[in-house]
Scaffold this active site. Structure first.
Site, PDB file in Angstrom:
ATOM      1  N   SER A  53       0.822  -1.215   0.000  1.00  0.00           N
ATOM      2  CA  SER A  53       0.000   0.000   0.000  1.00  0.00           C
ATOM      3  C   SER A  53       0.855   1.264   0.000  1.00  0.00           C
ATOM      4  O   SER A  53       1.992   1.275   0.494  1.00  0.00           O
ATOM      5  CB  SER A  53      -0.918   0.011   1.224  1.00  0.00           C
ATOM      6  OG  SER A  53      -1.692  -1.158   1.268  1.00  0.00           O
TER       7      SER A  53
HETATM    8  N1  SAH Z   1      -0.659  -4.710   3.787  1.00  0.00           N
HETATM    9  C1  SAH Z   1      -0.076  -5.253   2.598  1.00  0.00           C
HETATM   10  C2  SAH Z   1      -1.077  -5.173   1.472  1.00  0.00           C
HETATM   11  C3  SAH Z   1      -0.891  -6.266   0.513  1.00  0.00           C
HETATM   12  S1  SAH Z   1      -2.128  -6.305  -0.768  1.00  0.00           S
HETATM   13  C4  SAH Z   1       1.168  -4.478   2.228  1.00  0.00           C
HETATM   14  O1  SAH Z   1       1.188  -3.245   2.420  1.00  0.00           O
HETATM   15  O2  SAH Z   1       2.105  -5.072   1.698  1.00  0.00           O
HETATM   16  C5  SAH Z   1      -3.375  -7.284  -0.015  1.00  0.00           C
HETATM   17  C6  SAH Z   1      -2.993  -8.667   0.426  1.00  0.00           C
HETATM   18  O3  SAH Z   1      -4.190  -9.338   0.840  1.00  0.00           O
HETATM   19  C7  SAH Z   1      -2.374  -9.537  -0.664  1.00  0.00           C
HETATM   20  O4  SAH Z   1      -1.156 -10.041  -0.219  1.00  0.00           O
HETATM   21  C8  SAH Z   1      -3.399 -10.647  -0.858  1.00  0.00           C
HETATM   22  O5  SAH Z   1      -2.833 -11.885  -1.195  1.00  0.00           O
HETATM   23  C9  SAH Z   1      -4.065 -10.706   0.500  1.00  0.00           C
HETATM   24  N2  SAH Z   1      -5.396 -11.324   0.524  1.00  0.00           N
HETATM   25  C10 SAH Z   1      -6.365 -11.287  -0.425  1.00  0.00           C
HETATM   26  N3  SAH Z   1      -7.442 -11.973  -0.023  1.00  0.00           N
HETATM   27  C11 SAH Z   1      -7.165 -12.455   1.213  1.00  0.00           C
HETATM   28  C12 SAH Z   1      -7.891 -13.237   2.161  1.00  0.00           C
HETATM   29  N4  SAH Z   1      -9.125 -13.670   1.937  1.00  0.00           N
HETATM   30  N5  SAH Z   1      -7.299 -13.534   3.334  1.00  0.00           N
HETATM   31  C13 SAH Z   1      -6.023 -13.109   3.610  1.00  0.00           C
HETATM   32  N6  SAH Z   1      -5.289 -12.365   2.753  1.00  0.00           N
HETATM   33  C14 SAH Z   1      -5.858 -12.040   1.576  1.00  0.00           C
END
Ligand code: SAH
Length: 211
Positions: free
Chosen positions: A64
């Protein structure tokens, strides 16, 4: 790029992207000043780590934008004694910011390779107050509930009910809700029930779920 350059870029990021846009929580600002964001992005884009934008971390996922990380952290009014659940570990950067501020962080990621990678980096950086799980975070993590705060960094179409149920009284849930156009929603639990408020328009990757 040398470590000093990263340090300088990070301080500038906090000044220009975070403080200048109104983030005031000193705990959030200190965490953003400290956590080496460049360690959480792929090597070839390290020089962009402190840019004012989300970046690709592989597997079609993103880290993000710094301001959004700070904003969501500030809204949760985090304090040392608190227990926080994060859904979407991704790169582990938001996880580190949380772990700097609160006592216990629980983080769920659905893509195993990302969970493993983030665990390695966070261990290398010395964090010992984070528990990881691979799985569908829309079910929360009941075993360790209730949580004082829950932060979701992928967007479901509707707020997953188990997450609301796993909030403590006074607990706060922040989650981007919607399809292409999403609203960042804050839910606060009181003894009388749940109160929802729309905060910002945002764009996150979709929450993958069979819920
Ligand atoms: N906070 C992270 C954001 C990553 S993007 C950062 O700043 O790096 C969102 C993440 O949510 C991805 O890694 C994706 O694989 C994960 N995600 C998507 N659906 C999900 C679910 N149902 N349960 C857990 N993680 C999930």
């Amino acid at each position: 790029m040398s470590e000093e350059n990263f340090e300088e870029k990070r301080q500038r990021m906090v000044r220009k992207q975070i403080k200048a846009r109104g983030i005031k929580d000193t705990k959030v600002l200190a965490a953003m000043e400290k956590v080496p964001r460049h360690e959480f992005v792929p090597d070839k884009i390290r020089s962009h780590a402190y840019n004012d934008e989300p970046l690709s971390i592989g597997e079609g996922q993103t880290i993000s934008q710094p301001y959004i990380v700070a904003y969501m952290s500030e809204v949760l009014q985090l304090e040392g004694s608190k227990k926080v659940l994060e859904i979407g570990t991704g790169s582990g950067y938001q996880t580190a910011i949380l772990a700097e501020i609160v006592k216990d962080v629980y983080s769920v990621e659905i893509i195993e390779s990302l969970s493993i990678k983030s665990r390695i980096i966070l261990a290398e950086l010395g964090y010992k107050n984070i528990q990881f799980k691979v799985g569908d975070g829309s079910y929360g993590w009941k075993e360790f509930s209730p949580f004082d705060a829950i932060i979701v960094t992928a967007a479901p179409r509707v707020i997953p009910q188990p997450l609301q149920e796993q909030l403590s009284i006074g607990g706060k849930l922040i989650v981007p809700v919607g399809d292409t156009f999403q609203s960042l929603m804050l839910t606060v639990r009181s003894p009388r029930g749940f109160k929802e408020k729309k905060l910002l328009s945002v764009r996150f990757v979709p929450l993958v779920s069979h819920h």
